[in-house]
Scaffold this motif. Structure first.
Motif, PDB file in Angstrom:
ATOM      1  N   ASP A  76      11.452  18.027   4.440  1.00  0.00           N
ATOM      2  CA  ASP A  76      11.257  16.379   4.347  1.00  0.00           C
ATOM      3  C   ASP A  76      12.554  15.765   4.745  1.00  0.00           C
ATOM      4  O   ASP A  76      13.585  15.945   3.784  1.00  0.00           O
ATOM      5  CB  ASP A  76      10.756  15.933   2.935  1.00  0.00           C
ATOM      6  N   TYR A  77      12.731  14.739   5.833  1.00  0.00           N
ATOM      7  CA  TYR A  77      13.968  14.250   5.997  1.00  0.00           C
ATOM      8  C   TYR A  77      13.959  12.969   4.884  1.00  0.00           C
ATOM      9  O   TYR A  77      13.268  12.209   4.465  1.00  0.00           O
ATOM     10  CB  TYR A  77      13.764  13.599   7.299  1.00  0.00           C
ATOM     11  N   VAL A  78      15.273  12.880   4.478  1.00  0.00           N
ATOM     12  CA  VAL A  78      15.793  11.735   3.641  1.00  0.00           C
ATOM     13  C   VAL A  78      16.871  11.139   4.454  1.00  0.00           C
ATOM     14  O   VAL A  78      18.052  11.744   4.790  1.00  0.00           O
ATOM     15  CB  VAL A  78      16.538  12.480   2.381  1.00  0.00           C
ATOM     16  N   SER A  79      16.732   9.696   4.387  1.00  0.00           N
ATOM     17  CA  SER A  79      17.851   9.226   4.998  1.00  0.00           C
ATOM     18  C   SER A  79      18.986   9.286   4.335  1.00  0.00           C
ATOM     19  O   SER A  79      19.062   9.085   3.113  1.00  0.00           O
ATOM     20  CB  SER A  79      17.315   7.592   5.387  1.00  0.00           C
ATOM     21  N   ASP A  80      20.146   8.925   5.013  1.00  0.00           N
ATOM     22  CA  ASP A  80      21.509   8.966   4.562  1.00  0.00           C
ATOM     23  C   ASP A  80      21.713  10.060   3.651  1.00  0.00           C
ATOM     24  O   ASP A  80      22.501   9.773   2.470  1.00  0.00           O
ATOM     25  CB  ASP A  80      21.701   7.647   3.543  1.00  0.00           C
ATOM     26  N   ARG A  81      21.199  11.324   3.867  1.00  0.00           N
ATOM     27  CA  ARG A  81      21.504  12.227   2.899  1.00  0.00           C
ATOM     28  C   ARG A  81      22.561  12.634   2.820  1.00  0.00           C
ATOM     29  O   ARG A  81      23.298  13.395   1.922  1.00  0.00           O
ATOM     30  CB  ARG A  81      20.302  13.376   3.435  1.00  0.00           C
ATOM     31  N   ASP A  82      23.377  12.954   4.016  1.00  0.00           N
ATOM     32  CA  ASP A  82      24.703  13.217   4.029  1.00  0.00           C
ATOM     33  C   ASP A  82      25.661  12.394   3.065  1.00  0.00           C
ATOM     34  O   ASP A  82      26.337  12.903   2.158  1.00  0.00           O
ATOM     35  CB  ASP A  82      25.483  13.117   5.438  1.00  0.00           C
ATOM     36  N   THR A  83      25.623  11.044   3.043  1.00  0.00           N
ATOM     37  CA  THR A  83      26.052  10.108   2.218  1.00  0.00           C
ATOM     38  C   THR A  83      25.925  10.216   0.758  1.00  0.00           C
ATOM     39  O   THR A  83      26.812  10.441  -0.027  1.00  0.00           O
ATOM     40  CB  THR A  83      25.929   8.815   2.667  1.00  0.00           C
ATOM     41  N   ILE A  84      24.549  10.415   0.534  1.00  0.00           N
ATOM     42  CA  ILE A  84      24.003  10.584  -0.678  1.00  0.00           C
ATOM     43  C   ILE A  84      24.667  11.954  -1.494  1.00  0.00           C
ATOM     44  O   ILE A  84      25.142  11.898  -2.541  1.00  0.00           O
ATOM     45  CB  ILE A  84      22.557  10.496  -0.806  1.00  0.00           C
TER      46      ILE A  84
END
Length: 605
Positions: A383-391
């Motif tokens: 499941d894709y999570v937006s801004d996952r790199d930043t988070i």
């Protein structure tokens, strides 16, 4: 070669490993304790006759054991930083020792020339009293004064650490070295078992002997340690935060690199940056990369960020330092490498937990699993999570900050010694490694087994088992390496031959595979793709290779050590690849064959 976007995803996952520095602050205290406690735990009472009446051997031993409690009270006072109480207890020791000695002298006199067995026991008790008296007078009392002049609380300096008190402790240690040497020599000639029921004292004595031997080998060692702490000028050290979920022979992908700076005696931790932002994209010619290194380690040593495909950490750290100096234009004095294991072990030592901003709780039982497994599935699953790199980057930074805060809040003697104990275990399993440009200090680090180097001492043989994940993925979490050594066969030249088995297993389940993205699997359907290396010990040989999956094992030599290797290791989910071989140690070797191995994460599953 992967893209910078791919590297960015994996690159900053290890920022929290800067926390190792706080654990290292206790190393001096551990050292002093290891050198001091063999004596301070060795004797004295409070139940002897004030008139010095003759006592039986049993009564004298009981008196000596009660004296041990008084000594432990002094040490406890020091640990609790209650120096007034510690001094009061220390001041009372001479009178108690004198009382036992008076009774002991009368008991010895009553024997005359008879009963040699009992006389020997009494003389041993006399030796323990002498030992305790000297330890109290020459070490414990002066140590209390030293800590009063330079309290542990003076180490804290805002968000930094004041290294001057540490240098003062080292001056104290150097001044007392003749007394320490005398105490250790005396202890070796005594039967300590009468006061050492659990063997702890014997363990401290062995550590003390080892550290004393390093000092006697080169007394300039203490000056080198002080120089390491900034006594001779400013210092810059790199902190390589290695991600063991992307496992490599010398730890894991060095996703982020931070700095430790010592300026005017104040140590501070700098920010972490992506590895390719602080290392040059090529290894400077000064490193003299050899054709053998290029062939063995996937051409990794030609790019500093990939140097840890090599299992010899001093070589890796040297290349990292050159890469940083070339890119950033300032000299590096040493490198510390750590994996996320340190976070969990420090939280365990503190008996603390931290809550990250997304509600994730880290403690001494789950830290590695959360940071190296659960967060990847939470933010990089199907499941894709937006801004996952930043988070995810912010979560790791949050873990670093909050654990560091806990460490600073708990900067007490007893806690620092616990942190030093954590560091010691991490040195032993290669989750923490240190390299410095100072040859005297580096030699001591290697002798202590903290350097992560390949086996150099024929008298202390090691079989080396090292693995690399060569495909960008997080499959390192699922790999285990089980190395078993058979019984030795004694050879006429004094060498020993061992049969060795290494089982490399991929523990990914079908459910984990189904819920994993290509970011986790590397796009290889859950297969672990990499390489494995099997090194002979110094002065020994390795032969008779076989792999149960039919893989061909190539052989070579590196830094004077024979090795076999699987350049293309493939282990599918649920599969185990077993490699067997035979090790022969150097002639005249007495110590049993030990294992040096890339640490895997399945122990934290």
């Amino acid at each position: 070669m992967e893209s910078q976007d791919t590297e960015k995803k994996r690159g900053r996952r290890g920022i929290w490993t800067a926390l190792i520095l706080c654990a290292a602050l206790g190393l001096f205290l551990w050292t002093a304790s290891a050198l001091r406690r063999p004596d301070s735990q060795a004797a004295t009472p409070d139940g002897t006759s004030e008139t010095g009446a003759e006592l039986s051997v049993t009564e004298l031993i009981k008196a000596v054991k009660t004296l041990k409690d008084d000594l432990e009270g002094v040490v406890d006072g020091i640990k609790e930083e209650d120096l007034v109480s510690a001094k009061q207890k220390a001041d009372g020791l001479p009178q108690k020792i004198a009382a036992i000695r008076l009774s002991l002298d009368k008991t010895i006199a009553s024997l005359g020339d008879g009963m040699p067995g009992i006389r020997a026991q009494l003389m041993n008790i006399q030796g323990l009293l002498d030992l305790t008296e000297k330890a109290s007078e020459k070490l414990l009392g002066p140590a209390i004064y030293e800590l009063a002049e330079n309290p542990i609380t003076s180490l804290g300096m805002g968000e930094g650490v004041n290294t001057r008190p540490l240098c003062s402790y080292l001056d104290f240690l150097e001044e007392r070295m003749p007394d320490i040497a005398d105490i250790i020599a005396r202890a070796e000639n005594l039967d300590l078992s009468i006061v050492d029921d659990d063997g702890e004292l014997a363990g401290y004595l062995q550590k003390g002997k080892k550290l004393l031997a390093l000092y006697e080998q080169d007394p300039s060692l203490i000056d080198s340690v002080k120089s390491f702490l900034g006594a001779d000028g400013d210092r810059l050290y790199l902190l390589a935060a290695q991600n063991s979920s992307e496992i490599r022979a010398s730890g894991g992908f060095p996703g982020a690199v931070g700095t430790i700076r010592i300026r005017d005696g104040i140590l501070t931790l700098g920010d972490f940056n992506r590895v390719y932002d602080v290392f040059s994209p090529y290894t400077p010619g000064e490193a003299n990369i050899t054709p053998t290194e290029t062939a063995l380690f996937h051409d990794g040593l030609s790019n500093p960020r990939d140097a840890d495909y090599c299992p010899d950490f001093p070589r890796v750290a040297y290349i990292w330092s050159l890469g940083y100096e070339t890119k950033m234009g300032e000299p590096v004095h040493g490198v510390i490498s750590a994996t996320p294991v340190i976070v969990q072990k420090l939280l365990k030592a503190m008996d603390e937990e931290i809550t990250l901003f997304d509600g994730t709780v880290l403690n001494g039982d789950n830290g590695v699993k959360v940071l190296q497994y659960e967060l990847y599935y939470k933010y990089f699953g199907k499941d894709y999570v937006s801004d996952r790199d930043t988070i995810s980057d912010q979560l790791f930074a949050d873990a670093a900050k909050k654990t560091a805060q806990k460490l600073m809040e708990n900067m007490r003697i007893e806690n620092l010694m616990a942190y030093a104990s954590v560091a010691e275990t991490c040195f032993q399993d290669r989750t923490l490694m240190v390299w410095t440009k100072d040859p005297v200090l580096q030699n001591a680090i290697a002798e202590l087994g903290w350097s992560g180097s390949l086996n150099r001492d024929p008298k202390k043989p090691q079989v080396g088992v090292y693995v690399n994940c060569t495909v960008p993925s997080k499959m390192g979490w699922f790999l285990s390496a089980d190395t078993q050594i058979g019984k030795p066969l004694q050879n006429e030249d004094g060498s020993q031959t061992y049969d060795v088995s290494v089982k490399l297993s991929n523990h990914m389940t079908s459910e984990e595979l189904q819920s994993a993205s290509a970011y986790i699997t590397g796009g290889n359907k859950g297969a672990f793709r990499g390489s494995a290396y099997f090194f002979a010990p110094a002065g020994g040989s390795i032969s008779d290779f076989a792999a149960d999956n039919g893989s061909s094992i190539a052989q070579n030599e590196y830094q004077g050590l024979q090795l076999g290797y699987l350049q293309s290791l493939n282990v599918n989910p649920g599969q185990t690849v077993e490699v067997t071989f035979r090790i022969t140690t150097a002639p005249g070797t007495e110590e049993p064959l030990a294992i040096s191995q890339t640490p895997t994460l399945q122990a934290y599953h």
